[in-house]
Design an enzyme around this catalytic site. Structure first.
Site, PDB file in Angstrom:
ATOM      1  N   ALA A   9      58.262  21.156  33.221  1.00 27.72           N
ATOM      2  CA  ALA A   9      57.913  21.057  31.806  1.00 27.72           C
ATOM      3  C   ALA A   9      57.695  22.434  31.189  1.00 27.72           C
ATOM      4  O   ALA A   9      57.391  22.542  30.001  1.00 27.72           O
ATOM      5  CB  ALA A   9      56.654  20.213  31.624  1.00 27.72           C
ATOM      6  N   GLY A  10      57.850  23.489  31.999  1.00 29.58           N
ATOM      7  CA  GLY A  10      57.680  24.839  31.493  1.00 29.58           C
ATOM      8  C   GLY A  10      58.901  25.324  30.742  1.00 29.58           C
ATOM      9  O   GLY A  10      59.855  24.582  30.487  1.00 29.58           O
ATOM     10  N   ILE A  12      61.390  27.662  31.460  1.00 28.78           N
ATOM     11  CA  ILE A  12      62.653  27.612  32.188  1.00 28.78           C
ATOM     12  C   ILE A  12      62.942  26.183  32.642  1.00 28.78           C
ATOM     13  O   ILE A  12      64.063  25.684  32.494  1.00 28.78           O
ATOM     14  CB  ILE A  12      62.630  28.566  33.394  1.00 28.78           C
ATOM     15  CG1 ILE A  12      62.472  30.017  32.932  1.00 28.78           C
ATOM     16  CG2 ILE A  12      63.899  28.411  34.220  1.00 28.78           C
ATOM     17  CD1 ILE A  12      62.279  31.010  34.070  1.00 28.78           C
ATOM     18  N   GLY A  13      61.932  25.512  33.176  1.00 31.09           N
ATOM     19  CA  GLY A  13      62.134  24.191  33.760  1.00 31.09           C
ATOM     20  C   GLY A  13      62.634  23.157  32.777  1.00 31.09           C
ATOM     21  O   GLY A  13      63.534  22.366  33.100  1.00 31.09           O
ATOM     22  N   ALA A  84      54.587  27.964  39.251  1.00 28.21           N
ATOM     23  CA  ALA A  84      53.883  29.171  39.707  1.00 28.21           C
ATOM     24  C   ALA A  84      52.919  29.628  38.632  1.00 28.21           C
ATOM     25  O   ALA A  84      53.096  29.334  37.449  1.00 28.21           O
ATOM     26  CB  ALA A  84      54.877  30.297  40.016  1.00 28.21           C
ATOM     27  N   GLU A  85      51.895  30.338  39.080  1.00 31.55           N
ATOM     28  CA  GLU A  85      51.070  31.092  38.139  1.00 31.55           C
ATOM     29  C   GLU A  85      51.793  32.407  37.867  1.00 31.55           C
ATOM     30  O   GLU A  85      52.218  33.096  38.804  1.00 31.55           O
ATOM     31  CB  GLU A  85      49.686  31.358  38.727  1.00 31.55           C
ATOM     32  CG  GLU A  85      48.866  30.100  38.975  1.00 31.55           C
ATOM     33  CD  GLU A  85      48.474  29.378  37.694  1.00 31.55           C
ATOM     34  OE1 GLU A  85      48.621  29.966  36.594  1.00 31.55           O
ATOM     35  OE2 GLU A  85      48.037  28.221  37.782  1.00 31.55           O
ATOM     36  N   TYR A 188      50.616  39.204  41.742  1.00 30.28           N
ATOM     37  CA  TYR A 188      51.709  38.294  41.380  1.00 30.28           C
ATOM     38  C   TYR A 188      52.964  38.621  42.174  1.00 30.28           C
ATOM     39  O   TYR A 188      53.590  37.735  42.774  1.00 30.28           O
ATOM     40  CB  TYR A 188      51.989  38.390  39.879  1.00 30.28           C
ATOM     41  CG  TYR A 188      53.217  37.625  39.451  1.00 30.28           C
ATOM     42  CD1 TYR A 188      53.269  36.241  39.554  1.00 30.28           C
ATOM     43  CD2 TYR A 188      54.339  38.290  38.946  1.00 30.28           C
ATOM     44  CE1 TYR A 188      54.404  35.538  39.169  1.00 30.28           C
ATOM     45  CE2 TYR A 188      55.471  37.595  38.564  1.00 30.28           C
ATOM     46  CZ  TYR A 188      55.500  36.222  38.671  1.00 30.28           C
ATOM     47  OH  TYR A 188      56.622  35.524  38.303  1.00 30.28           O
ATOM     48  N   ASN A 217      62.929  39.561  33.027  1.00 32.55           N
ATOM     49  CA  ASN A 217      62.051  39.074  31.950  1.00 32.55           C
ATOM     50  C   ASN A 217      62.796  38.057  31.085  1.00 32.55           C
ATOM     51  O   ASN A 217      63.668  38.422  30.292  1.00 32.55           O
ATOM     52  CB  ASN A 217      61.561  40.243  31.095  1.00 32.55           C
ATOM     53  CG  ASN A 217      60.594  41.134  31.842  1.00 32.55           C
ATOM     54  OD1 ASN A 217      60.920  41.669  32.901  1.00 32.55           O
ATOM     55  ND2 ASN A 217      59.393  41.298  31.316  1.00 32.55           N
ATOM     56  N   ARG A 256      62.286  47.168  30.383  1.00 31.98           N
ATOM     57  CA  ARG A 256      62.460  45.924  31.121  1.00 31.98           C
ATOM     58  C   ARG A 256      63.867  45.383  30.853  1.00 31.98           C
ATOM     59  O   ARG A 256      64.539  45.766  29.899  1.00 31.98           O
ATOM     60  CB  ARG A 256      61.418  44.879  30.685  1.00 31.98           C
ATOM     61  CG  ARG A 256      59.960  45.275  30.940  1.00 31.98           C
ATOM     62  CD  ARG A 256      59.635  45.339  32.413  1.00 31.98           C
ATOM     63  NE  ARG A 256      58.225  45.623  32.651  1.00 31.98           N
ATOM     64  CZ  ARG A 256      57.715  46.853  32.807  1.00 31.98           C
ATOM     65  NH1 ARG A 256      58.515  47.915  32.727  1.00 31.98           N
ATOM     66  NH2 ARG A 256      56.437  47.021  33.037  1.00 31.98           N
TER      67      ARG A 256
END
Length: 377
Positions: A9-10, A12-13, A84-85, A188, A217, A256
């Site tokens: 549900a994030g 990317i996901g 992931a966090e 991380y 990124n 980045r």
């Protein structure tokens, strides 16, 4: 295939889930709908969750919960492990949470695969460019070098660029390839390195095809505009929309590799579906380094809001100076070529932001947390 996406549900996901559904796959999502990303009422506050609702089999749960895994694993052919966090700075003081979720959750998944009777044939794990620490450089005296974490005293004096360890001379930045040294400079990054290595090692022993994607990124329409801990484009956008000035770390020349969400979805789909990806790791980005001052100026111009941009010389311990992806391997084996350049991506991103409600700006709170712990100088 029947595909499980953790963290589905994030940002990317959810984009990946919708893309895979369009290709005819059946998707199960395991996600704990973290308030830091989705708000306190995801049904109302999370467009990402709303975009997949009723289109996937959704299971609310944590990757740290064995019962949740046992609910979602049966019948799956493949796993895309995104949960992931995330956030370099926050990881330096919420250490246990990052370790529990990123390492512990992945360990639990692998333990169940090793000891259960499942039909998983493929695992794609979201790794990170953060496992490299600083990127790859060339020294006139030493050839290829991989600088360690920058020293506090150098950054206090405004010496932000990594220097040759032998001569102290400036280094030439190179693209970071998959053979580059792994030496993360944040908790991380350490957890993502551990996560990647566990997946690649255990899956090989189980005869499961595994692929690790070291994302750079990621940005684009749909990313959280309320999370002050990760995503420089969204953080800057929220500040600009609130009429707040932008404080740029260091001298603004830190860079980045900004890769658009549709390119990440394309690369992940290739890794999931191509046999050539089995047992391999890939750096996934745009293959271009863009400095932070350019990002800030581009956003201010795009929004037409004249907020001040201040280059502060302040810095965060654990941050790297430069890193951008060498795409040679991902192009050769996956056929991956990014399609959205930074100029086009910024246009698409800012057009989307202009259609969203202005979020509360919590960035100063996140900086105060780091200052309190001596991580922001």
């Amino acid at each position: 295939m029947n595909i499980l996406i953790t963290g589905g549900a994030g940002f990317i996901g959810s984009n990946l889930a919708l893309h895979l559904i369009g290709l005819g796959h059946e998707i199960t999502v395991l996600d704990n709908l973290s308030p830091q990303i989705h708000g306190i009422s995801p049904e109302v506050t999370s467009p990402l969750y709303q975009s997949i609702k009723n289109k996937v089999r959704f299971v609310s749960g944590s990757v740290c919960d064995e019962a949740a895994w046992r609910q979602v694993l049966p019948g799956q052919d493949a796993i895309v492990h995104l949960a992931a966090e995330t956030g370099t700075g926050q990881s330096m003081y919420e250490i246990r949470r990052y370790v529990d979720v990123n390492i512990g959750g992945t360990g639990l998944m692998l333990d169940l695969l090793a000891n259960g009777k499942y039909q998983i044939k493929k695992v794609v794990v979201a790794s990170s460019r953060s496992i490299y620490g600083e990127g790859k450089y060339r020294s006139d005296a030493l050839g290829i070098v991989y600088p360690g974490a920058r020293k506090d005293e150098d950054m206090q004096a405004g010496r932000f660029e990594p220097l040759c360890p032998e001569t102290g001379a400036p280094l030439s930045l190179l693209a970071t390839d998959e053979e580059s040294k792994i030496h993360p400079s944040s908790v991380y990054g350490i957890t993502k390195q551990n996560q990647e290595q566990m997946v690649m090692t255990v899956c090989a022993s189980l005869g499961i095809g595994a692929t690790a994607l070291r994302y750079q990124n990621v940005y684009g329409p749909g990313q959280s505009l309320s999370n002050p801990y990760t995503g420089i484009l969204s953080i800057f956008s929220t500040r600009i929309k609130n009429g707040n000035g932008l404080s740029i770390f260091e001298d603004g020349k830190e860079s980045r590799d900004f890769v658009f969400i549709s390119d990440i979805v394309a690369a992940t789909t290739l890794a999931l579906t191509k046999n050539e990806a089995d047992g391999e790791v890939f750096g996934i980005g745009a293959g271009v380094a863009t400095d932070v001052l350019t990002v800030a100026q581009s956003l201010v111009h795009a929004y037409g809001v004249n907020v001040p941009i201040k280059v502060t010389g302040a810095y965060r311990l654990g941050d790297i100076r430069h890193n951008y992806a060498d795409l040679s391997k991902s192009t050769r084996l996956l056929g991956f070529k990014p399609e959205i350049g930074f100029e086009q991506g910024i246009k698409l991103f800012t057009e989307w932001v202009n259609q969203q409600a202005v979020q509360a700006d919590a960035y100063d709170v996140s900086i105060a947390e780091m200052k309190q712990r001596g991580l922001y100088k």
